[in-house]
Design a protein around this motif. Sequence first.
Motif, PDB file in Angstrom:
ATOM      1  N   LYS A 167       0.967  -1.347  -0.149  1.00 56.14           N
ATOM      2  CA  LYS A 167       0.006   0.003  -0.105  1.00 56.14           C
ATOM      3  C   LYS A 167       0.915   1.240  -0.070  1.00 56.14           C
ATOM      4  CE  LYS A 167      -1.997  -1.334   3.771  1.00 56.14           C
ATOM      5  NZ  LYS A 167      -3.305  -1.386   4.882  1.00 56.14           N
ATOM      6  N   ARG A 168       2.141   1.094   0.392  1.00 57.43           N
ATOM      7  CA  ARG A 168       3.083   2.142   0.557  1.00 57.43           C
ATOM      8  C   ARG A 168       3.829   2.377  -0.856  1.00 57.43           C
ATOM      9  NH1 ARG A 168       2.975  -0.367   5.158  1.00 57.43           N
ATOM     10  NH2 ARG A 168       2.663   0.674   7.282  1.00 57.43           N
ATOM     11  N   LYS A 169       3.656   3.616  -1.416  1.00 57.97           N
ATOM     12  CA  LYS A 169       4.186   3.792  -2.623  1.00 57.97           C
ATOM     13  C   LYS A 169       5.687   3.633  -2.737  1.00 57.97           C
ATOM     14  CE  LYS A 169       4.491   7.629  -6.157  1.00 57.97           C
ATOM     15  NZ  LYS A 169       4.178   9.093  -6.555  1.00 57.97           N
ATOM     16  N   TRP A 170       6.613   4.215  -1.488  1.00 60.65           N
ATOM     17  CA  TRP A 170       8.183   4.021  -1.716  1.00 60.65           C
ATOM     18  C   TRP A 170       8.257   2.538  -1.595  1.00 60.65           C
ATOM     19  CZ3 TRP A 170      10.419   1.412   2.084  1.00 60.65           C
ATOM     20  CH2 TRP A 170       9.702   1.155   3.381  1.00 60.65           C
ATOM     21  N   MET A 171       7.457   1.633  -0.932  1.00 62.85           N
ATOM     22  CA  MET A 171       7.871   0.214  -0.792  1.00 62.85           C
ATOM     23  C   MET A 171       7.555  -0.282  -2.371  1.00 62.85           C
ATOM     24  SD  MET A 171       6.617  -2.409   1.760  1.00 62.85           S
ATOM     25  CE  MET A 171       7.467  -1.457   3.157  1.00 62.85           C
ATOM     26  N   ASN A 172       6.579   0.258  -3.094  1.00 63.19           N
ATOM     27  CA  ASN A 172       6.297  -0.305  -4.397  1.00 63.19           C
ATOM     28  C   ASN A 172       7.586   0.021  -5.338  1.00 63.19           C
ATOM     29  OD1 ASN A 172       3.717  -1.773  -4.376  1.00 63.19           O
ATOM     30  ND2 ASN A 172       2.845   0.271  -4.136  1.00 63.19           N
ATOM     31  N   GLN A 173       8.078   1.271  -5.120  1.00 64.84           N
ATOM     32  CA  GLN A 173       9.252   1.805  -6.078  1.00 64.84           C
ATOM     33  C   GLN A 173      10.636   1.133  -5.560  1.00 64.84           C
ATOM     34  OE1 GLN A 173      10.576   5.942  -5.399  1.00 64.84           O
ATOM     35  NE2 GLN A 173      10.486   6.061  -7.560  1.00 64.84           N
ATOM     36  N   PHE A 174      10.472   0.695  -4.165  1.00 63.78           N
ATOM     37  CA  PHE A 174      11.720  -0.158  -3.663  1.00 63.78           C
ATOM     38  C   PHE A 174      11.782  -1.420  -4.529  1.00 63.78           C
ATOM     39  CE2 PHE A 174      14.226  -2.522  -0.850  1.00 63.78           C
ATOM     40  CZ  PHE A 174      15.575  -2.001  -0.497  1.00 63.78           C
ATOM     41  N   ALA A 175      10.436  -1.986  -4.404  1.00 59.19           N
ATOM     42  CA  ALA A 175      10.503  -3.300  -5.090  1.00 59.19           C
ATOM     43  C   ALA A 175      10.921  -3.454  -6.632  1.00 59.19           C
ATOM     44  CB  ALA A 175       9.071  -3.873  -4.744  1.00 59.19           C
ATOM     45  N   SER A 176      10.329  -2.236  -7.318  1.00 56.25           N
ATOM     46  CA  SER A 176      10.573  -2.112  -8.712  1.00 56.25           C
ATOM     47  C   SER A 176      12.092  -2.023  -8.891  1.00 56.25           C
ATOM     48  CB  SER A 176       9.742  -1.169  -9.269  1.00 56.25           C
ATOM     49  OG  SER A 176      10.079   0.277  -9.068  1.00 56.25           O
ATOM     50  N   PHE A 177      12.624  -1.457  -8.272  1.00 54.94           N
ATOM     51  CA  PHE A 177      14.134  -0.901  -8.451  1.00 54.94           C
ATOM     52  C   PHE A 177      14.928  -2.335  -8.283  1.00 54.94           C
ATOM     53  CE2 PHE A 177      15.247   3.729  -8.188  1.00 54.94           C
ATOM     54  CZ  PHE A 177      14.123   4.203  -8.837  1.00 54.94           C
ATOM     55  N   THR A 178      14.571  -3.396  -7.730  1.00 53.68           N
ATOM     56  CA  THR A 178      15.309  -4.535  -7.964  1.00 53.68           C
ATOM     57  C   THR A 178      15.747  -4.814  -9.377  1.00 53.68           C
ATOM     58  OG1 THR A 178      13.517  -6.013  -8.074  1.00 53.68           O
ATOM     59  CG2 THR A 178      14.375  -5.657  -5.820  1.00 53.68           C
ATOM     60  N   LEU A 179      14.810  -4.413 -10.283  1.00 51.31           N
ATOM     61  CA  LEU A 179      15.212  -4.657 -11.906  1.00 51.31           C
ATOM     62  C   LEU A 179      16.339  -3.611 -12.100  1.00 51.31           C
ATOM     63  CD1 LEU A 179      14.509  -5.324 -14.771  1.00 51.31           C
ATOM     64  CD2 LEU A 179      12.911  -3.275 -14.920  1.00 51.31           C
ATOM     65  N   ASN A 180      16.486  -2.538 -11.718  1.00 53.75           N
ATOM     66  CA  ASN A 180      17.648  -1.660 -11.962  1.00 53.75           C
ATOM     67  C   ASN A 180      18.876  -2.200 -11.406  1.00 53.75           C
ATOM     68  OD1 ASN A 180      15.564   0.244 -13.028  1.00 53.75           O
ATOM     69  ND2 ASN A 180      15.477   1.368 -10.886  1.00 53.75           N
ATOM     70  N   VAL A 181      18.953  -2.812 -10.186  1.00 51.44           N
ATOM     71  CA  VAL A 181      20.246  -3.433  -9.703  1.00 51.44           C
ATOM     72  C   VAL A 181      20.614  -4.554 -10.516  1.00 51.44           C
ATOM     73  CG1 VAL A 181      21.126  -4.809  -7.726  1.00 51.44           C
ATOM     74  CG2 VAL A 181      19.701  -2.658  -7.235  1.00 51.44           C
ATOM     75  N   LEU A 182      19.530  -5.223 -11.017  1.00 49.42           N
ATOM     76  CA  LEU A 182      19.808  -6.510 -11.971  1.00 49.42           C
ATOM     77  C   LEU A 182      20.266  -6.217 -13.344  1.00 49.42           C
ATOM     78  CD1 LEU A 182      17.196  -8.821 -10.921  1.00 49.42           C
ATOM     79  CD2 LEU A 182      19.469  -9.153 -10.132  1.00 49.42           C
ATOM     80  N   GLY A 183      20.164  -4.641 -13.672  1.00 43.21           N
ATOM     81  CA  GLY A 183      20.580  -4.192 -15.084  1.00 43.21           C
ATOM     82  C   GLY A 183      19.889  -3.735 -15.879  1.00 43.21           C
ATOM     83  N   GLY A 184      18.356  -3.788 -15.567  1.00 46.07           N
ATOM     84  CA  GLY A 184      17.278  -3.363 -16.364  1.00 46.07           C
ATOM     85  C   GLY A 184      16.988  -1.978 -15.972  1.00 46.07           C
TER      86      GLY A 184
END
Length: 354
Positions: free
Chosen positions: A94-111
Motif C-alpha cells: 500500500k506504500r508507494k515508496w515500498m512499491n518503488q523499492f521493489a521495482s528498483f530490484t530490476l535496476n540493480v539487476l541491470g534493467g
Amino acid sequence: MHAPKFAASRSFHQELKRRTAAYFAEAGKTTTGGKSLFFKALLLTSAFVGVYLHLVFWTPPALIGMLEAVVLGLLGAAIGFNVMHDGAHGSFSKRKWMNQFASFTLNVLGGNSFMWNAKHNLIHHMYTNVEGVDDDLDAQPWLRLSPEQPRRLLHRFQHLYFWFFYALLFIAWIFFMDYQKYFKGKIGDIAIKKMTASDEGVFWGFKALHLILFVVLPIWTVGFVGWLVGFLLFAAVAGFTLSIVFQLAHTVEQTSFVVPHETTRKIEDEWAIHQIRTTANFATDSKLISWLVGGLNFQVEHHLFPNISHVHYPALNKIIRQMCTEFNVEYNEYPKMRYAVASHVAHLRELGRR
C-alpha cells in the motif's frame, strides 16, 4: 503511429470490476501483497545476495561455481516475477515508496524500471498481441511470433532454435535494448514520455552500479574467464526463464493476434474481452509453479487486474471464469505447464511454415 481504439462497450469490464470489488469488500482484504509476499521477497533477495557473495568473494571450485551461477539466474528471474513485477504495478504494498523499492530490484539487476513501465505497463498491458504496437511480439528478424509478421526462410526452424534466443534475452535487454529505447525515445513506433532529471540519474546511475557489481568486481576477484563463464550461465538461465514464462501467456495456439482496422485503427472487442482472448493461463492448480513465477501462470487475471497483487489471483480466477461463462467468452488455459510449452512450440512451427 496513432494508438488503436477499443470498442466503446464496457459492460463486461464494468460488471467484472463490480464483482471483484465486492469480493474484496466481503473478504475484508486489501488488493496488495501483504505479509506473505514480504516474506517471499525477503527470502528470495537474501538468497540472491548470499549466492552472489559466495560466488564473487569465496571463489568456489569451478563446478560448484557454475551450479551457483545457474541458481543465481533462477533467483534473479524469481525476484523479477515476484518482487519487481508486483512493485512495478503498484501492487506489492500500500506504500508507494515500498512499491518503488521493489521495482528498483530490476535496476540493480541491470534493467531499467522507467523503460519497463513504458514497454510493459503502458504498451503491452494496453495493446496485448496487437501487431505493430505490442513490442513483446517484436523479435524480428530472428523469430516470427505473430501471423502478420513477414516470414523468412530461417523461421522454418524457429521452433528448434528459439531456446537459444530466449537465453540471450537478458543480455540483449540490459546491454542493448534499454539503450536503444533511451536514445530513440521510442518503443517500436510509440514515443515514450520525456525522462526527468531524476529518471536520467536512475538510468545511468544503476547502469553503472550493475556494471560494477556484475562485471568489474567479479573480474577483479575471479578473473576474466571465471567471470565470463559464470555471467553467461547466470544471464542465460535468467533470460530463458523470463522469456518462456511470458511467452506462454500470449504466443500459444489458443490466443488471438489482433490487427487494428487499417483506417480507423479500431479494435472490435472492448478492452477487457481483448485481454482474455489474447492471453492464456497455465498450471493454475500447481501451487509450486504459482509460488515460483509470482502468479504469472494466472496471466488472464493479471492482465485484467494488473494493480492487484498476484497472491489474490486464485480467487479472481473463479470470478472471471464465471463471467466468461455468462458472457460466452472463451477462457484460455492449459492445465499443465508442459502443455503450454508444447503449444508454444507448435505455434512457432506453424508460423515458420506458412
